[in-house]
Design a protein around this motif. Structure first.
Motif, PDB file in Angstrom:
ATOM      1  N   ILE A 106       0.924  -1.100   0.109  1.00  0.00           N
ATOM      2  CA  ILE A 106      -0.085  -0.185  -0.024  1.00  0.00           C
ATOM      3  C   ILE A 106       0.747   1.317  -0.134  1.00  0.00           C
ATOM      4  O   ILE A 106       1.691   1.419   0.829  1.00  0.00           O
ATOM      5  N   PRO A 144      -0.481   7.827   0.514  1.00  0.00           N
ATOM      6  CA  PRO A 144      -1.042   9.026  -0.134  1.00  0.00           C
ATOM      7  C   PRO A 144      -0.347  10.343  -0.359  1.00  0.00           C
ATOM      8  O   PRO A 144      -0.757  11.080  -1.057  1.00  0.00           O
ATOM      9  N   LYS A 155      -9.496  -0.578   6.248  1.00  0.00           N
ATOM     10  CA  LYS A 155      -9.420   0.654   5.692  1.00  0.00           C
ATOM     11  C   LYS A 155      -9.859   1.517   6.781  1.00  0.00           C
ATOM     12  O   LYS A 155      -9.275   2.858   6.902  1.00  0.00           O
ATOM     13  N   ILE A 180      -8.714   8.189   1.161  1.00  0.00           N
ATOM     14  CA  ILE A 180      -8.214   8.646  -0.067  1.00  0.00           C
ATOM     15  C   ILE A 180      -6.694   7.755  -0.389  1.00  0.00           C
ATOM     16  O   ILE A 180      -6.127   7.837  -1.314  1.00  0.00           O
ATOM     17  N   ILE A 181      -6.521   6.789   0.433  1.00  0.00           N
ATOM     18  CA  ILE A 181      -5.336   5.901   0.175  1.00  0.00           C
ATOM     19  C   ILE A 181      -5.964   4.983  -0.755  1.00  0.00           C
ATOM     20  O   ILE A 181      -6.956   4.007  -0.702  1.00  0.00           O
ATOM     21  N   ASN A 182      -5.067   4.533  -1.882  1.00  0.00           N
ATOM     22  CA  ASN A 182      -5.308   3.569  -2.744  1.00  0.00           C
ATOM     23  C   ASN A 182      -4.753   1.980  -2.252  1.00  0.00           C
ATOM     24  O   ASN A 182      -3.583   2.039  -2.392  1.00  0.00           O
ATOM     25  N   GLY A 206      -5.430  -0.763  -3.073  1.00  0.00           N
ATOM     26  CA  GLY A 206      -5.102  -1.717  -3.994  1.00  0.00           C
ATOM     27  C   GLY A 206      -5.868  -3.123  -4.043  1.00  0.00           C
ATOM     28  O   GLY A 206      -5.777  -4.185  -4.449  1.00  0.00           O
TER      29      GLY A 206
END
Length: 89
Positions: A28, A31, A76, A84-86, A88
């Motif tokens: 991960i 951001p 999450k 806002i964190i991607n 995946g």
């Protein structure tokens, strides 16, 4: 305090995956320059720009999750900037 040495989370994720016998290793990316708070603690010392986890059957496993992991949504929600964190996954 949540700490990070060189590759700590990656090594831990690999051990968890070996223990589970399956799962997808995921890195991960932060951001921005850092992740913000995680589980109510600062992560400014996560200086490698990523965090490694294992995802298996809709659950996330890493050093700070319970032994049975956490649902993806629950995991999450532990991040200050989880929206806002991607991740995946």
């Amino acid at each position: 305090m949540i700490t990070n040495g060189p590759g700590d989370c990656q090594v831990c994720a690999e051990r968890i995956r070996d223990s589970l016998g399956d799962g997808r290793g995921v890195r991960i990316s932060a951001p921005g320059p850092f992740f913000g708070k995680y589980r109510g603690q600062d992560t400014y010392n996560w200086n490698n720009g990523y965090h490694a986890v294992v995802v298996l059957n809709g659950r996330v496993y890493e050093a700070f999750t319970p032994k049975g992991g956490e649902s993806i949504a629950e995991y999450k929600s532990r991040f200050e900037f989880g929206d806002i964190i991607n991740f995946g996954f």
